[in-house]
Design an enzyme around this catalytic site. Structure first.
Site, mmCIF file in Angstrom:
data_model
loop_
_atom_site.group_PDB
_atom_site.id
_atom_site.type_symbol
_atom_site.label_atom_id
_atom_site.label_comp_id
_atom_site.label_asym_id
_atom_site.label_seq_id
_atom_site.Cartn_x
_atom_site.Cartn_y
_atom_site.Cartn_z
ATOM 1 N N CYS A 79 -56.505 27.691 -6.691
ATOM 2 C CA CYS A 79 -56.747 27.969 -5.273
ATOM 3 C C CYS A 79 -55.488 28.536 -4.607
ATOM 4 O O CYS A 79 -54.391 28.008 -4.797
ATOM 5 C CB CYS A 79 -57.193 26.690 -4.558
ATOM 6 S SG CYS A 79 -57.625 27.002 -2.833
ATOM 7 N N CYS A 120 -52.495 23.207 0.116
ATOM 8 C CA CYS A 120 -52.726 21.828 0.584
ATOM 9 C C CYS A 120 -51.920 20.842 -0.283
ATOM 10 O O CYS A 120 -52.118 20.780 -1.509
ATOM 11 C CB CYS A 120 -54.215 21.516 0.538
ATOM 12 S SG CYS A 120 -55.203 22.804 1.337
ATOM 13 N N CYS A 150 -53.498 18.472 -3.043
ATOM 14 C CA CYS A 150 -54.617 18.927 -3.882
ATOM 15 C C CYS A 150 -54.210 19.321 -5.301
ATOM 16 O O CYS A 150 -53.270 20.100 -5.508
ATOM 17 C CB CYS A 150 -55.307 20.096 -3.191
ATOM 18 S SG CYS A 150 -56.834 20.564 -4.039
ATOM 19 N N CYS A 179 -73.321 17.592 -3.713
ATOM 20 C CA CYS A 179 -72.243 18.296 -3.018
ATOM 21 C C CYS A 179 -71.488 19.178 -4.011
ATOM 22 O O CYS A 179 -70.910 18.660 -4.969
ATOM 23 C CB CYS A 179 -71.252 17.298 -2.428
ATOM 24 S SG CYS A 179 -72.035 16.066 -1.396
ATOM 25 N N CYS A 224 -75.189 20.075 -0.188
ATOM 26 C CA CYS A 224 -73.941 20.199 0.574
ATOM 27 C C CYS A 224 -73.014 21.123 -0.206
ATOM 28 O O CYS A 224 -73.005 21.072 -1.445
ATOM 29 C CB CYS A 224 -73.284 18.825 0.744
ATOM 30 S SG CYS A 224 -71.714 18.903 1.654
ATOM 31 N N CYS A 252 -70.246 18.101 7.761
ATOM 32 C CA CYS A 252 -69.583 16.984 7.077
ATOM 33 C C CYS A 252 -68.093 17.243 7.240
ATOM 34 O O CYS A 252 -67.566 18.217 6.694
ATOM 35 C CB CYS A 252 -69.977 16.968 5.600
ATOM 36 S SG CYS A 252 -69.054 15.753 4.629
ATOM 37 N N ARG A 293 -68.315 8.056 5.418
ATOM 38 C CA ARG A 293 -68.296 8.046 3.955
ATOM 39 C C ARG A 293 -66.981 7.514 3.414
ATOM 40 O O ARG A 293 -65.904 8.031 3.734
ATOM 41 C CB ARG A 293 -68.496 9.460 3.418
ATOM 42 C CG ARG A 293 -69.358 10.282 4.288
ATOM 43 C CD ARG A 293 -69.606 11.609 3.696
ATOM 44 N NE ARG A 293 -70.528 11.453 2.601
ATOM 45 C CZ ARG A 293 -70.904 12.445 1.834
ATOM 46 N NH1 ARG A 293 -70.375 13.620 1.994
ATOM 47 N NH2 ARG A 293 -71.781 12.241 0.894
HETATM 48 N N1 SAM Z 1 -61.528 24.233 -0.866
HETATM 49 C C1 SAM Z 1 -62.400 23.546 -0.020
HETATM 50 C C2 SAM Z 1 -61.717 23.024 1.223
HETATM 51 O O1 SAM Z 1 -60.519 22.850 1.205
HETATM 52 O O2 SAM Z 1 -62.414 22.803 2.210
HETATM 53 C C3 SAM Z 1 -63.178 22.440 -0.676
HETATM 54 C C4 SAM Z 1 -62.597 21.471 -1.631
HETATM 55 S S1 SAM Z 1 -61.409 20.299 -1.033
HETATM 56 C C5 SAM Z 1 -60.927 19.609 -2.565
HETATM 57 C C6 SAM Z 1 -62.325 19.045 -0.159
HETATM 58 C C7 SAM Z 1 -61.563 17.901 0.438
HETATM 59 O O3 SAM Z 1 -61.242 16.953 -0.560
HETATM 60 C C8 SAM Z 1 -60.250 18.169 1.116
HETATM 61 O O4 SAM Z 1 -60.383 18.695 2.388
HETATM 62 C C9 SAM Z 1 -59.613 16.791 1.137
HETATM 63 O O5 SAM Z 1 -59.967 16.113 2.330
HETATM 64 C C10 SAM Z 1 -60.231 16.093 -0.068
HETATM 65 N N2 SAM Z 1 -59.223 15.881 -1.110
HETATM 66 C C11 SAM Z 1 -58.735 16.823 -1.959
HETATM 67 N N3 SAM Z 1 -57.801 16.309 -2.770
HETATM 68 C C12 SAM Z 1 -57.676 14.995 -2.434
HETATM 69 C C13 SAM Z 1 -56.845 13.920 -2.914
HETATM 70 N N4 SAM Z 1 -55.944 14.105 -3.878
HETATM 71 N N5 SAM Z 1 -57.003 12.712 -2.351
HETATM 72 C C14 SAM Z 1 -57.907 12.522 -1.360
HETATM 73 N N6 SAM Z 1 -58.691 13.495 -0.873
HETATM 74 C C15 SAM Z 1 -58.583 14.718 -1.394
HETATM 75 FE FE1 SF4 Z 2 -57.831 24.842 -2.060
HETATM 76 FE FE2 SF4 Z 2 -57.574 22.243 -2.539
HETATM 77 FE FE3 SF4 Z 2 -56.848 23.235 -0.188
HETATM 78 FE FE4 SF4 Z 2 -59.473 23.140 -0.827
HETATM 79 S S1 SF4 Z 2 -58.118 21.383 -0.536
HETATM 80 S S2 SF4 Z 2 -58.350 24.841 0.098
HETATM 81 S S3 SF4 Z 2 -59.327 23.497 -3.047
HETATM 82 S S4 SF4 Z 2 -55.906 23.703 -2.190
#
Ligand code: SAM
Ligand code: SF4
Ligand code: DTB
Length: 333
Positions: A68, A72, A75, A112, A143, A203, A275
């Protein structure tokens, strides 16, 4: 119960409260109330709005993993961090539907599908639409979480039969740029507006345990509760620390503070589904039980979330038995 010690959520004291909006002060006062008062209030609100012994089950599938472009800090899927995760292409539609069939057999009512994208590309939209239509045809709620959407994309997903779009604000506006620099808090709100305008259910929640202050957690909930309409579904994730990410060493959040956030979300968004999302593998069963008492009424089931571990179905089933909790049926009963 001593009435004078109960958090006062009834009489609106400020102009904002009179309009039904939440002020930071009002939310902070509740957050800081004695734990038992806060939990009593949250559980009362929960009982008034939902069956406290029913929990909705959702199943996640990563339809496009890793690589990606966003940064973030939490992530595993960001190309900015060296997490050792193998990036994949978008999954074939047939494989996605076959996995949804299995999830349905295991009792999930919502499917989802998540992609590690900044936003979907035009070339991917046909496959995405077919996935939504295919899963919907199984009689499951659908979702998707695909990153930022424009108005047209949101409408296309709605027409395909999508029920919910997940797009989290993740933390407070103030703390956002400490965690993510490749897009802004305003970008997130913009996508949420497109999702709402398209008639999709929202959501939207966030993560706690990223080194933020309690005030940031409260501010995040104030933003959610004050959206033109609160999200139908509010995922509260406890950070799963991932090796190789900037937040790998973040100090974990105290369990009772986590329960306070669930309780506050329940009080501030009484009709929403709260959730208990990522992070359950690191929680004791007692902590999860307290979260259900405080008003959490949805979980992700299955051994894997998108990339990280989740409790097994047999563990969840055993916990539900011990607590007398039943899985919600597809019609919400
Ligand atoms: N890329 C898309 C986005 O950012 O909206 C969808 C996938 S992203 C992985 C969805 C959500 O998962 C993130 O916004 C975050 O809140 C949660 N998430 C991701 N990694 C996480 C982690 N290591 N621990 C807890 N929540 C996490
Ligand atoms: Fe990309 Fe992870 Fe950020 Fe979603 S949460 S935009 S998958 S880096
Ligand atoms: C949400 O708030 N939590 C889910 C779902 N929305 C997409 C994702 C949790 C991801 C946890 C980390 C992982 O599996 O990589």
């Amino acid at each position: 119960m001593i009435a004078a010690q109960m958090p006062d959520t009834s009489a609106p004291k400020t102009v904002d409260a009179a309009r039904g909006r939440w002020t930071r002060e009002r939310a902070l006062t509740l957050h800081d109330a004695p734990f038992n008062d806060l939990l009593f209030e949250a559980h009362t609100v929960h009982r008034q709005n939902a069956d406290p012994n029913r929990v909705q089950l959702s199943r996640l599938l990563s339809i496009k993993t890793g690589g990606c472009p966003e940064d973030c800090g939490y992530c595993s899927q960001s190309a900015h961090h060296d997490t050792g995760l193998k990036a994949t292409r978008l999954m074939e539609v047939e494989r996605v539907i076959a996995a949804a069939v299995e999830a349905k057999k295991a009792g999930a009512t919502r499917y989802c599908m998540g992609a590690a994208w900044r936003s979907p590309k035009a070339r991917d939209m046909d496959a995405i639409v077919d996935m939504v239509a295919g899963v919907k045809a199984l009689g499951m709620e659908t979702c998707m979480t695909l990153g930022m959407l424009d108005g047209e994309q949101a409408l296309r997903l709605k027409k395909a039969g999508l029920d919910y779009y997940n797009h989290n604000i993740d933390t407070s506006e103030q703390y956002y740029s400490e965690i993510i620099t490749t897009h802004t808090f305003a970008d997130r709100l913009n996508t949420l507006a497109h999702v709402r305008e398209a008639g999709l259910k929202v959501c939207c929640g966030g993560i706690v345990g990223m080194g933020e202050a309690a005030a940031d957690r409260v501010d995040m909930l104030v933003t959610l509760a004050n959206l033109p309409e609160p999200p139908e579904s509010v995922p509260i994730n406890m950070l799963i620390p991932i090796d190789g990410t900037p937040l790998a060493g973040a100090k974990s959040i105290d369990g009772l503070e986590f329960v306070r956030i669930i309780a506050l979300a329940r009080i501030m968004m009484p009709k929403s589904c709260v959730r208990l999302s990522a992070g359950r593998s690191a929680m004791t069963e007692e902590l999860q039980a307290l979260c259900f008492f405080a008003g959490a009424n949805s979980i992700f089931v299955g051994d894997t979330l998108l990339t990280a571990d989740n409790p097994s179905e047999s563990e969840d089933l055993a916990l539900f038995r011990r607590l007398g909790i039943e899985a919600m049926q597809p019609n919400g009963a």
